[in-house]
Structures are given as C-alpha cells and as structure tokens.
Design a protein around this motif. Structure first.
Motif, PDB file in Angstrom:
ATOM      1  N   LEU A 387     -38.193   2.420 -48.515  1.00 14.58           N
ATOM      2  CA  LEU A 387     -38.828   1.108 -48.375  1.00 14.58           C
ATOM      3  C   LEU A 387     -40.220   1.252 -47.790  1.00 14.58           C
ATOM      4  O   LEU A 387     -41.155   0.547 -48.218  1.00 14.58           O
ATOM      5  CB  LEU A 387     -37.964   0.200 -47.493  1.00 14.58           C
ATOM      6  N   SER A 388     -40.386   2.160 -46.842  1.00 12.14           N
ATOM      7  CA  SER A 388     -41.706   2.351 -46.217  1.00 12.14           C
ATOM      8  C   SER A 388     -42.745   2.754 -47.255  1.00 12.14           C
ATOM      9  O   SER A 388     -43.891   2.256 -47.242  1.00 12.14           O
ATOM     10  CB  SER A 388     -41.617   3.408 -45.117  1.00 12.14           C
ATOM     11  N   LYS A 395     -49.362  -2.182 -50.816  1.00 10.00           N
ATOM     12  CA  LYS A 395     -50.491  -2.523 -49.937  1.00 10.00           C
ATOM     13  C   LYS A 395     -50.183  -3.720 -49.029  1.00 10.00           C
ATOM     14  O   LYS A 395     -51.022  -4.622 -48.834  1.00 10.00           O
ATOM     15  CB  LYS A 395     -51.753  -2.800 -50.761  1.00 10.00           C
ATOM     16  N   VAL A 396     -48.967  -3.731 -48.476  1.00 12.49           N
ATOM     17  CA  VAL A 396     -48.586  -4.789 -47.540  1.00 12.49           C
ATOM     18  C   VAL A 396     -49.215  -4.497 -46.184  1.00 12.49           C
ATOM     19  O   VAL A 396     -49.034  -3.405 -45.641  1.00 12.49           O
ATOM     20  CB  VAL A 396     -47.054  -4.863 -47.398  1.00 12.49           C
ATOM     21  N   GLU A 400     -47.557  -7.665 -41.574  1.00 14.20           N
ATOM     22  CA  GLU A 400     -46.657  -8.438 -42.436  1.00 14.20           C
ATOM     23  C   GLU A 400     -45.353  -7.709 -42.741  1.00 14.20           C
ATOM     24  O   GLU A 400     -44.373  -8.325 -43.167  1.00 14.20           O
ATOM     25  CB  GLU A 400     -47.369  -8.771 -43.757  1.00 14.20           C
ATOM     26  N   LYS A 401     -45.335  -6.379 -42.532  1.00 10.12           N
ATOM     27  CA  LYS A 401     -44.164  -5.593 -42.938  1.00 10.12           C
ATOM     28  C   LYS A 401     -42.892  -6.026 -42.202  1.00 10.12           C
ATOM     29  O   LYS A 401     -41.801  -6.028 -42.778  1.00 10.12           O
ATOM     30  CB  LYS A 401     -44.429  -4.104 -42.724  1.00 10.12           C
ATOM     31  N   GLY A 418     -37.369  -9.267 -49.948  1.00  8.10           N
ATOM     32  CA  GLY A 418     -37.652 -10.687 -50.135  1.00  8.10           C
ATOM     33  C   GLY A 418     -39.028 -11.006 -50.691  1.00  8.10           C
ATOM     34  O   GLY A 418     -40.049 -10.637 -50.103  1.00  8.10           O
ATOM     35  N   GLY A 419     -39.041 -11.699 -51.838  1.00  6.38           N
ATOM     36  CA  GLY A 419     -40.271 -12.142 -52.461  1.00  6.38           C
ATOM     37  C   GLY A 419     -41.028 -11.055 -53.191  1.00  6.38           C
ATOM     38  O   GLY A 419     -42.093 -11.320 -53.758  1.00  6.38           O
ATOM     39  N   MET A 420     -40.471  -9.817 -53.202  1.00  5.59           N
ATOM     40  CA  MET A 420     -41.238  -8.717 -53.781  1.00  5.59           C
ATOM     41  C   MET A 420     -40.494  -8.009 -54.917  1.00  5.59           C
ATOM     42  O   MET A 420     -40.912  -8.024 -56.053  1.00  5.59           O
ATOM     43  CB  MET A 420     -41.611  -7.700 -52.690  1.00  5.59           C
TER      44      MET A 420
END
Length: 444
Positions: A387-388, A395-396, A400-401, A418-420
C-alpha cells in the motif's frame, strides 16, 4: 396427582436452585408454563410470575395477559407484566420479530430478577423443545455445544420441565383438568421451529416411537462429551494462551501441534467471538505476512511473525477502527461519510465507487487507516503490492495518507483503498449474483 417427586429430583440433580430461594417463572399462559406454575405451587416453592405482552396477536395477547394475571391472583403470588412494541423494536434493530421478542423478554426478565431479588428465571422448555433446538442447530450448522439442545441451567436461566416431554404434559394437563390458553401461532409453520415440530418430528417418531427418550440419552452423552472437551480446552488455554503487553498471544507452533486442530483452535478463539469460518481463514493464513489481521465483532487477531496477537477492538481505537455489519447503510468516519448498499446482479460502473462481489465478504468488515505492512492486489493486477508503494505512485501527499479509509474483509484482506482503487480479488464478475456498493464522500 402431579409428579412432584420427579420434579424435585430433577431440580436437585441439576442444582437448579436451593431450598428457600425465590424463583421468577416466565409464564405465557400456554399449557407448558401453566403446568410449571402448578408444579411450583404444589411443591411449596417461593415464586413470582412474569408475563410479556408482545402485542402481536391483537385480542389474543390481551386474553393471555388477563388469564395469567388471574392465575397469579388465584394462587396469591407476585405478578409482573410488561408490554412491548415488538415490531417497532425489530425494525429499529433490523431483526426478525421472533428474535426481537426473544431479546426483549430476556432483557426484561433479568431486570425484574435483579430488582425483586429472584435467584433464577424458570423457563418452561421440555424435552421436545430440546429436540427441536438440536435439529435446528444441526440444520443451520453447529459445534459440539449445539448438539445438546437446551441445557437445564445456563447462568440465571433454569428449565425445570426438561424431565417431561410434550405427551407427558398433555396427559397431566388433561388428567388434572388444568386450564390454559392456546397460542394460535403454534399451529402455523411460518417459523423453522414450528416446521420441525409439525412436519419433521412426526416422521421421526414414526421411525422411533421412543424418540424423546432416545434424544434425552443422546443429549446426555453430548453434554458429557462437551464437558470433556471444555476441560481439555481450559487446560490448553492455561498452557498456551499467554498475556503480553501487546495482548494475549498464541504461538503458531503451538497451533500447528493441536490435534484436532480446527476444533481446538475454534474453542480457544470462541470466547473472543471468532466464528468457525474466520478460524478456518486464520489457520489457512499462518504463513502470510506479519501484520495480517482478522476481526470478530469484539476482537482482532494479528499475525506477528511466529505468533498470533489477540486484542480487543476497543484497544485499537487509535486507528479509527469501526465495523460494517450487513444491515449498515451509512457510517460516519473522521473525514468521510461511507455509504453502503446492495444490488442483485453483476453490474458495475467506473464512477469512483467500489463494486464488490457480496458473496466473497466475511462480516463484520473493518474500516481503518493504513498500517505498516499493508498490501493488496490493485484492480487489474494479479500480484500483491505494498500500500505504501501504491500511495507513492499515486502521488498522495503525506498528510493525506493517514486520512484514507481502508475497507477490510473479515479475513484481513483490503477490499478497497477508499476512493482510489479496489482489490482485484473482490471485483464483480460474470458469476456474481449480488453486488456490494461502497461510496465515500468528504465531510463538508
């Protein structure tokens, strides 16, 4: 003449209550509970009567209440009554009317017991009720505890009529000319228990006329077998379940040595509300990466190198964990509103929502923020990705992460970042019959 000697002997053998203790009798007005009242009266026990009016059968409900009130007055014993809006409770708690009535009455019985100083609550279940419960459990799936149906005593609940079967009660009611009221719903087969009572039991009795006696013997054997298993599990728990600063721990090596593994591991984890299916997932995942977690309604099991760590979900509140149950339609998260709905079929759209194969879900689902070691299989890929690394590629921004909610299946898999991006393993396919749709909206 009522079988007082057998009645007293059953109470004494199972240590249901002590002489002189005051007992609260749950009385509907039907023949079973009314016979129980007369047995208590003739045996000289100290008791009171409690009656629930569920307001489900219109005039019948009022008739039953009046009958039980008169019975208590005639016998000069305390009478407790309450009225429930059962349908409203069932709707509010998203449960069946039957389950709502069950929850309401047991909550109220316990409240009266504590307030009025009763030692126990007596329920009028008999041998046929135990058979029906056992068959229901077998039909739906059960562990060893479900094989003995109804226990004579469990906590403050006692069942002093388990020495009688339905035919015994019918004969006593007729011979002693005891008045009672009949619940018209007993003649319908709308409920699973009634279907078994009306259609299955007669067929079994045609095969074995002594069905009740045979099942009573079987139930006794199952109770004894369960006692042996529970003693084994208690000894095992004391030996291999350890306390640590991180929580309670189980060494994976000790789990591998269990025989039979599935049964004993389930019994070890059952107090933490893990289901058999989740325990199976845990056993299949012992080689998975550290950090993989599994959730019951109350606890989390996390694989940590060569051990499992068991912690209450409340202890993980710092990660903003919350649970999704099948009936939930919306959850309020720290930064988002999460909406959940279900649709039949296998449709999906590219609109920023997650469309997931419902049949692959293991409830309760978990919503949390990221943790070290999180991995998933991004939609369109076949291999795991950290996930990282995914968040870096997308480019989060760093602040925000930790705001991105992750939805996890009950087996610990990430279903949706979520949302991605959702996980490829849970995508809707041609064979999908029902779709779970998740949508996130930022709070205003």
């Amino acid at each position: 003449m009522l079988p007082l000697q057998s009645f007293r002997a059953f109470i004494s053998r199972h240590q249901l209550f002590k002489p002189g203790q005051k007992i609260l009798l749950a009385v509907s007005g039907g023949k079973d509970s009314v016979l129980m009242v007369h047995l208590f009266k003739q045996a000289g026990f100290d008791f009171g009567i409690a009656h629930c009016n569920f307001q489900l059968r219109a005039d019948e409900s009022q008739r039953d209440e009046a009958f039980v009130k008169l019975l208590a007055a005639t016998l000069e014993v305390p009478f407790h009554v309450t009225h429930f809006d059962t349908k409203a409770y069932a709707k509010a708690h998203r449960s069946s009317t039957q389950m709502a009535a069950r929850d309401l009455r047991y909550q109220w019985f316990e409240q009266i017991r504590e307030q009025e100083g009763y030692a126990a609550i007596a329920l009028a279940h008999h041998q046929n009720d135990a058979i029906e419960t056992m068959l229901i459990n077998l039909t739906r799936g059960t562990g060893i505890s479900g094989l003995h149906g109804i226990a004579p005593k469990r906590g403050q609940l006692i069942r002093p009529l388990l020495f009688l079967n339905r035919e015994d009660i019918e004969a006593l009611i007729q011979r002693e000319q005891i008045n009672y009221v009949e619940d018209s719903s007993n003649g319908t087969d709308h409920y699973a228990r009634n279907k078994i009572r009306l259609h299955v039991i007669p067929q079994l009795k045609a095969i074995n006329p002594s069905l009740e006696r045979t099942f009573a013997q079987n139930i006794q054997r199952f109770q004894e077998a369960e006692a042996i298993i529970q003693q084994t599990v208690a000894d095992l728990r004391n030996r291999i379940l350890k306390e640590s600063p991180a929580g309670q721990t189980l060494q994976i090596e000790a789990i591998r040595a269990l025989n039979p593994q599935s049964l004993l591991c389930y019994e070890l984890l059952k107090p933490f509300n893990f289901t058999e299916s989740l325990v199976g997932e845990i056993l299949n995942a012992q080689e998975r990466q550290s950090g993989t977690s599994f959730y019951s309604t109350t606890h989390r099991v996390t694989i940590d190198r060569q051990q499992l760590i068991i912690t209450p979900i409340a202890a993980a509140a710092a990660n903003n964990n919350c649970l999704i149950h099948p009936a939930d339609a919306q959850l309020e998260l720290p930064h988002h509103i999460l909406s959940i709905r279900y649709e039949q079929g296998n449709t999906f759209f590219k609109d920023g929502k997650a469309y997931v194969d419902y049949d692959l879900l293991i409830f309760p689902l978990v919503v949390r923020t990221r943790e070290a070691g999180d991995v998933f299989v991004p939609l369109g890929m076949k291999t795991h990705k950290k996930l990282s690394n995914f968040l870096v590629d997308e480019k989060v921004p760093l602040p925000e992460k930790d705001k991105i909610p992750l939805i996890l299946n009950g087996n610990g898999d990430i279903i949706w970042v979520g949302g991605m991006r959702q996980d490829n393993r849970y995508k809707v396919q041609a064979t999908t019959k029902k779709v779970a749709i998740f949508e996130l909206k930022l709070k205003q």
